[in-house]
Design a protein around this motif. Structure first.
Motif, PDB file in Angstrom:
ATOM      1  N   GLY A  11     120.100 119.111 103.225  1.00 18.02           N
ATOM      2  CA  GLY A  11     118.876 119.563 103.881  1.00 18.02           C
ATOM      3  C   GLY A  11     118.456 120.938 103.409  1.00 18.02           C
ATOM      4  N   VAL A  12     119.298 121.953 103.729  1.00 20.32           N
ATOM      5  CA  VAL A  12     119.028 123.327 103.299  1.00 20.32           C
ATOM      6  C   VAL A  12     119.767 123.628 101.997  1.00 20.32           C
ATOM      7  N   SER A  13     120.980 123.125 101.871  1.00 21.05           N
ATOM      8  CA  SER A  13     121.759 123.301 100.643  1.00 21.05           C
ATOM      9  C   SER A  13     122.766 122.168 100.526  1.00 21.05           C
ATOM     10  N   TYR A  14     123.481 122.152  99.413  1.00 20.81           N
ATOM     11  CA  TYR A  14     124.457 121.081  99.171  1.00 20.81           C
ATOM     12  C   TYR A  14     125.609 121.108 100.173  1.00 20.81           C
ATOM     13  N   LYS A  15     125.839 122.274 100.800  1.00 15.45           N
ATOM     14  CA  LYS A  15     126.939 122.383 101.766  1.00 15.45           C
ATOM     15  C   LYS A  15     126.651 121.661 103.076  1.00 15.45           C
ATOM     16  N   ASP A  16     125.408 121.205 103.266  1.00 10.19           N
ATOM     17  CA  ASP A  16     125.073 120.427 104.464  1.00 10.19           C
ATOM     18  C   ASP A  16     125.834 119.111 104.517  1.00 10.19           C
ATOM     19  N   TRP A  17     126.318 118.657 103.361  1.00 12.73           N
ATOM     20  CA  TRP A  17     127.049 117.396 103.334  1.00 12.73           C
ATOM     21  C   TRP A  17     128.393 117.485 104.039  1.00 12.73           C
ATOM     22  N   SER A  21     133.195 116.754  98.804  1.00 14.75           N
ATOM     23  CA  SER A  21     132.354 116.197  97.746  1.00 14.75           C
ATOM     24  C   SER A  21     130.906 116.097  98.205  1.00 14.75           C
ATOM     25  N   VAL A  22     130.029 115.691  97.302  1.00 17.67           N
ATOM     26  CA  VAL A  22     128.626 115.373  97.606  1.00 17.67           C
ATOM     27  C   VAL A  22     128.312 114.052  96.923  1.00 17.67           C
ATOM     28  N   PRO A  23     127.283 113.321  97.369  1.00 15.85           N
ATOM     29  CA  PRO A  23     126.938 112.048  96.717  1.00 15.85           C
ATOM     30  C   PRO A  23     126.562 112.240  95.249  1.00 15.85           C
ATOM     31  N   PHE A  24     126.733 111.196  94.463  1.00 13.01           N
ATOM     32  CA  PHE A  24     126.438 111.271  93.022  1.00 13.01           C
ATOM     33  C   PHE A  24     124.959 111.573  92.763  1.00 13.01           C
ATOM     34  N   SER A  25     124.093 111.286  93.765  1.00 16.09           N
ATOM     35  CA  SER A  25     122.655 111.538  93.583  1.00 16.09           C
ATOM     36  C   SER A  25     122.337 113.028  93.534  1.00 16.09           C
ATOM     37  N   CYS A  26     123.311 113.884  93.904  1.00 12.44           N
ATOM     38  CA  CYS A  26     123.124 115.336  93.815  1.00 12.44           C
ATOM     39  C   CYS A  26     123.381 115.859  92.401  1.00 12.44           C
ATOM     40  N   CYS A  27     123.999 115.051  91.575  1.00 13.26           N
ATOM     41  CA  CYS A  27     124.469 115.532  90.275  1.00 13.26           C
ATOM     42  C   CYS A  27     123.337 115.688  89.262  1.00 13.26           C
ATOM     43  N   LEU A  28     123.560 116.597  88.317  1.00 10.10           N
ATOM     44  CA  LEU A  28     122.655 116.766  87.181  1.00 10.10           C
ATOM     45  C   LEU A  28     122.978 115.667  86.178  1.00 10.10           C
ATOM     46  N   HIS A  29     122.027 114.786  85.931  1.00 15.92           N
ATOM     47  CA  HIS A  29     122.293 113.640  85.067  1.00 15.92           C
ATOM     48  C   HIS A  29     121.710 113.859  83.672  1.00 15.92           C
ATOM     49  N   GLN A  66     131.605 121.064  97.106  1.00 19.53           N
ATOM     50  CA  GLN A  66     131.374 121.963  98.241  1.00 19.53           C
ATOM     51  C   GLN A  66     132.365 123.123  98.254  1.00 19.53           C
ATOM     52  N   ALA A  67     133.494 122.937  97.623  1.00 21.59           N
ATOM     53  CA  ALA A  67     134.504 123.993  97.580  1.00 21.59           C
ATOM     54  C   ALA A  67     134.147 125.064  96.544  1.00 21.59           C
ATOM     55  N   ARG A  68     133.137 124.801  95.733  1.00 15.02           N
ATOM     56  CA  ARG A  68     132.721 125.761  94.703  1.00 15.02           C
ATOM     57  C   ARG A  68     131.540 126.582  95.198  1.00 15.02           C
ATOM     58  N   GLY A  69     131.361 127.752  94.622  1.00 14.36           N
ATOM     59  CA  GLY A  69     130.233 128.608  94.949  1.00 14.36           C
ATOM     60  C   GLY A  69     128.941 128.066  94.365  1.00 14.36           C
ATOM     61  N   TYR A  70     127.825 128.663  94.793  1.00 18.09           N
ATOM     62  CA  TYR A  70     126.511 128.188  94.339  1.00 18.09           C
ATOM     63  C   TYR A  70     126.385 128.234  92.819  1.00 18.09           C
ATOM     64  N   LEU A  71     126.778 129.353  92.224  1.00 11.66           N
ATOM     65  CA  LEU A  71     126.609 129.529  90.791  1.00 11.66           C
ATOM     66  C   LEU A  71     127.461 128.543  90.007  1.00 11.66           C
ATOM     67  N   GLU A  72     128.698 128.374  90.439  1.00 11.54           N
ATOM     68  CA  GLU A  72     129.606 127.452  89.748  1.00 11.54           C
ATOM     69  C   GLU A  72     129.163 126.005  89.932  1.00 11.54           C
TER      70      GLU A  72
END
Length: 284
Positions: free
Chosen positions: A160-166, A185-193, A209-215
């Protein structure tokens, strides 16, 4: 010799009619088209509902889309039935019901649009609430899961607001006590394809989700879907305006044709009464 009083003009021919065949049959075929569409909507809604498991969709959305489709289809069926029969049989009562129902629907849509614009902050909060609810029940309903995946891929967003909402989802929750294999984890639809990638890696969002925004941004979309949706809305106001006009125009056409036909039928009734009276008393 006294002059004889002028005789009033005789009645119009029996084949004369104030009712325009063009208005009558345009309104009939107009309603017939939407009548058929309404039956298709009901059939699709019933089919989708029969395929669903228990009440999974009802748990995450205010209204099950299948139920909503059935209700809208039934209402459209009843309204267009009044329009079809009313225009074909030149029935004022049915045409008035058709006209009043269309007017009410049009005014409700107009009011919803105005309220959504005036209370845009509250509308945004409601959208956020719906998205968060959908995230929580992501694994509970396949249709909902496909809808979320489509939205995230289409808008290049995640959560919703960021990937950490998952983390709100019990399977993707990032707490240490979560035994799920999809923890953090996050769904595969979040990934850069990669466009050249033939096979989609469904595990590409593992541990993100365990990684920072930049990483994480090197592997997934980190921005939330709410901001992306708002930005898309602002960028496509003309498109949305065109869609709104496309929905409103058939309703306005139906209302105008119904009112026109009602007035013509009333004029025809007056003509018939006048002809009957004139035949009974030609000197009146």
């Amino acid at each position: 010799m006294a002059k004889r009083a002028a005789v009033p003009a005789g009645p119009l021919g029996d084949d004369f009619s104030f009712v325009s065949p063009v208005a009558k049959y345009v309104l009939f075929f107009f309603n017939l088209l939407f009548w058929v569409i309404s039956m298709v909507m009901v059939a699709v809604g019933v089919y989708a509902r029969l395929l669903k498991h228990a009440e999974a969709a009802m748990a995450c959305l205010a209204v099950d889309p299948a139920i909503l489709l059935i209700v809208v289809g039934v209402l459209t069926f009843l309204i267009t039935f009044c329009g079809c029969v009313g225009s074909l049989r030149e029935n004022i009562c049915l045409l008035q019901m058709f006209s009043v129902c269309l007017t009410i629907i049009f005014l409700l849509q107009l009011a919803a649009g105005v309220l959504g614009f005036v209370f845009s902050d509250k509308a945004r909060g409601k959208v956020s609430e719906i998205i968060n609810g959908a995230i929580v029940h992501y694994r509970d309903d396949l249709d909902l899961q496909n809808l979320i995946d489509f939205g995230q891929k289409e808008f290049s967003c995640c959560g919703g607001v960021s990937y950490k909402d998952w983390s709100q989802n019990m399977y993707f929750n990032c707490t240490a006590t979560n035994p799920s294999r999809e923890r953090c984890s996050v769904p595969f639809s979040c990934c850069l394809h990669d466009t050249d990638q033939a096979v989609i890696n469904t595990m590409c969002g593992h541990g993100m989700q365990a990684r920072g925004y930049l990483e994480a941004s090197a592997f997934i979309h980190t921005n939330g879907c709410i901001d992306k949706l708002v930005n898309w809305t602002h960028s496509n106001l003309f498109l949305l305006g065109g869609i709104t006009l496309g929905l409103a125009l058939p309703q306005l056409v139906g209302i105008v044709l119904a009112r026109l036909l009602i007035n013509q039928i009333r004029d025809q009734i007056k003509l018939q009464l006048y002809n009957q009276q004139h035949r009974a008393d030609p000197w009146s």
